[in-house]
Design a protein around this motif. Sequence first.
Motif, PDB file in Angstrom:
ATOM      1  N   SER A   1      30.676  37.681 -28.599  1.00  0.00           N
ATOM      2  CA  SER A   1      30.796  38.664 -27.606  1.00  0.00           C
ATOM      3  C   SER A   1      30.066  39.691 -27.519  1.00  0.00           C
ATOM      4  O   SER A   1      30.456  40.398 -28.429  1.00  0.00           O
ATOM      5  N   PRO A   2      29.265  39.548 -26.173  1.00  0.00           N
ATOM      6  CA  PRO A   2      29.241  41.467 -25.667  1.00  0.00           C
ATOM      7  C   PRO A   2      29.748  42.373 -26.078  1.00  0.00           C
ATOM      8  O   PRO A   2      29.440  43.995 -25.362  1.00  0.00           O
ATOM      9  N   ILE A   3      31.442  41.841 -25.384  1.00  0.00           N
ATOM     10  CA  ILE A   3      32.030  42.743 -25.506  1.00  0.00           C
ATOM     11  C   ILE A   3      32.731  44.154 -26.059  1.00  0.00           C
ATOM     12  O   ILE A   3      32.407  45.234 -26.027  1.00  0.00           O
ATOM     13  N   GLY A   4      32.663  43.247 -27.756  1.00  0.00           N
ATOM     14  CA  GLY A   4      32.701  44.927 -28.807  1.00  0.00           C
ATOM     15  C   GLY A   4      31.671  45.950 -28.618  1.00  0.00           C
ATOM     16  O   GLY A   4      31.891  47.139 -28.865  1.00  0.00           O
ATOM     17  N   ILE A   5      30.247  45.086 -28.160  1.00  0.00           N
ATOM     18  CA  ILE A   5      28.823  45.550 -27.579  1.00  0.00           C
ATOM     19  C   ILE A   5      28.671  46.676 -26.468  1.00  0.00           C
ATOM     20  O   ILE A   5      28.659  48.183 -27.038  1.00  0.00           O
ATOM     21  N   PHE A   6      29.886  46.133 -25.805  1.00  0.00           N
ATOM     22  CA  PHE A   6      29.638  47.522 -24.710  1.00  0.00           C
ATOM     23  C   PHE A   6      30.990  48.945 -25.150  1.00  0.00           C
ATOM     24  O   PHE A   6      30.978  50.333 -23.964  1.00  0.00           O
ATOM     25  N   ILE A   7      32.274  47.876 -25.785  1.00  0.00           N
ATOM     26  CA  ILE A   7      33.001  49.217 -26.145  1.00  0.00           C
ATOM     27  C   ILE A   7      32.557  50.280 -27.314  1.00  0.00           C
ATOM     28  O   ILE A   7      32.573  51.674 -27.033  1.00  0.00           O
ATOM     29  N   MET A   8      31.306  49.839 -27.988  1.00  0.00           N
ATOM     30  CA  MET A   8      31.087  50.547 -29.024  1.00  0.00           C
ATOM     31  C   MET A   8      29.508  51.379 -28.335  1.00  0.00           C
ATOM     32  O   MET A   8      29.514  52.324 -28.196  1.00  0.00           O
TER      33      MET A   8
ATOM     34  N   GLU B   1      43.894  43.254 -21.437  1.00  0.00           N
ATOM     35  CA  GLU B   1      43.376  42.575 -20.265  1.00  0.00           C
ATOM     36  C   GLU B   1      41.195  42.094 -20.157  1.00  0.00           C
ATOM     37  O   GLU B   1      40.952  41.294 -20.265  1.00  0.00           O
ATOM     38  N   VAL B   2      41.008  43.258 -21.234  1.00  0.00           N
ATOM     39  CA  VAL B   2      38.865  42.665 -20.834  1.00  0.00           C
ATOM     40  C   VAL B   2      39.116  41.596 -21.875  1.00  0.00           C
ATOM     41  O   VAL B   2      38.279  40.719 -21.363  1.00  0.00           O
ATOM     42  N   TYR B   3      39.252  41.607 -23.030  1.00  0.00           N
ATOM     43  CA  TYR B   3      39.823  39.906 -23.800  1.00  0.00           C
ATOM     44  C   TYR B   3      40.334  38.944 -23.599  1.00  0.00           C
ATOM     45  O   TYR B   3      38.864  37.867 -22.808  1.00  0.00           O
ATOM     46  N   GLU B   4      41.158  38.950 -22.651  1.00  0.00           N
ATOM     47  CA  GLU B   4      41.137  37.634 -22.209  1.00  0.00           C
ATOM     48  C   GLU B   4      40.314  37.470 -20.614  1.00  0.00           C
ATOM     49  O   GLU B   4      40.045  36.038 -19.531  1.00  0.00           O
ATOM     50  N   SER B   5      39.835  38.221 -19.420  1.00  0.00           N
ATOM     51  CA  SER B   5      39.393  38.374 -18.839  1.00  0.00           C
ATOM     52  C   SER B   5      38.024  37.222 -19.155  1.00  0.00           C
ATOM     53  O   SER B   5      37.378  36.557 -18.286  1.00  0.00           O
ATOM     54  N   VAL B   6      37.271  37.867 -20.528  1.00  0.00           N
ATOM     55  CA  VAL B   6      36.551  36.912 -20.999  1.00  0.00           C
ATOM     56  C   VAL B   6      36.860  35.588 -21.695  1.00  0.00           C
ATOM     57  O   VAL B   6      35.905  35.029 -21.160  1.00  0.00           O
TER      58      VAL B   6
END
Length: 243
Positions: A72-79, A50-55
């Motif tokens: 994509s900064p999402i991976g950074i937020f997860i880490m 869902e997180v990656y879909e919204s991105v």
Amino acid sequence: MIYSLPLLSVILGYLAALILKPTNRKNLKLLLAFSGSFLLSLTVMHLLPEVYESVAHAHEGHGHEHGHNHNSPIGIFIMGGIIFQIILEYFSKGAEHGHVHGSGHDHSHSHSSSMPWLLFISLCTHALLEGMPVTHHHDLAWGIAIHHFPIAIILTAFFINSGLSKTAIFLFMLAFAVMTPLGTLVSGNLEFISHYYTEISAVVVGILFHISSTIIFESSEGHKFNMAKLLVIILGIIMAYFL
């Protein structure tokens, strides 16, 4: 339902520890292993996609071309969520995954009867953040409820053994119970938080990744998986899949 489930699970865990005084650590470890597996599966199967879909939708909305966006900064937020949880655990001594300092056998009575404020603040911060994605992802309320139930039992037993007053234990557990529904409420009503919902969810994904995987490995003695442990982990995965 999304507010009451996490709240009730902590209260039930607290009451179970007071009334039943569970001493069978093997059963608690199986319950922890199931909760860790269920939570990890929910995160991987539901929250992470869902997180990656919204991105992806956000990129489409801004007219970005399709294809892999390696920046994509999402991976950074997860880490960041994983690191943030490690920092929280430095103060909470791993209470989020049932590994409370000495599990009630800590003999440092010099400060055992005083309120453990660092543990309190760390646990409440963790529970508050966990509740935020529940606004858009109601199934997660089940995962958090199942995760918080054995934690509440272990925490209450630990506090009783530490010599903390009954009032302090009750107030601590009540605050812990309220934090996740409060996170859900705040996330659904504050525009600032809903604007950064994807980023906050990514941080929570990191937090849940770290906690649930730690629970699965810590709940087994010497990292050996016996048959009962393996079965409850598989059961957790199957249940999360059908949610």
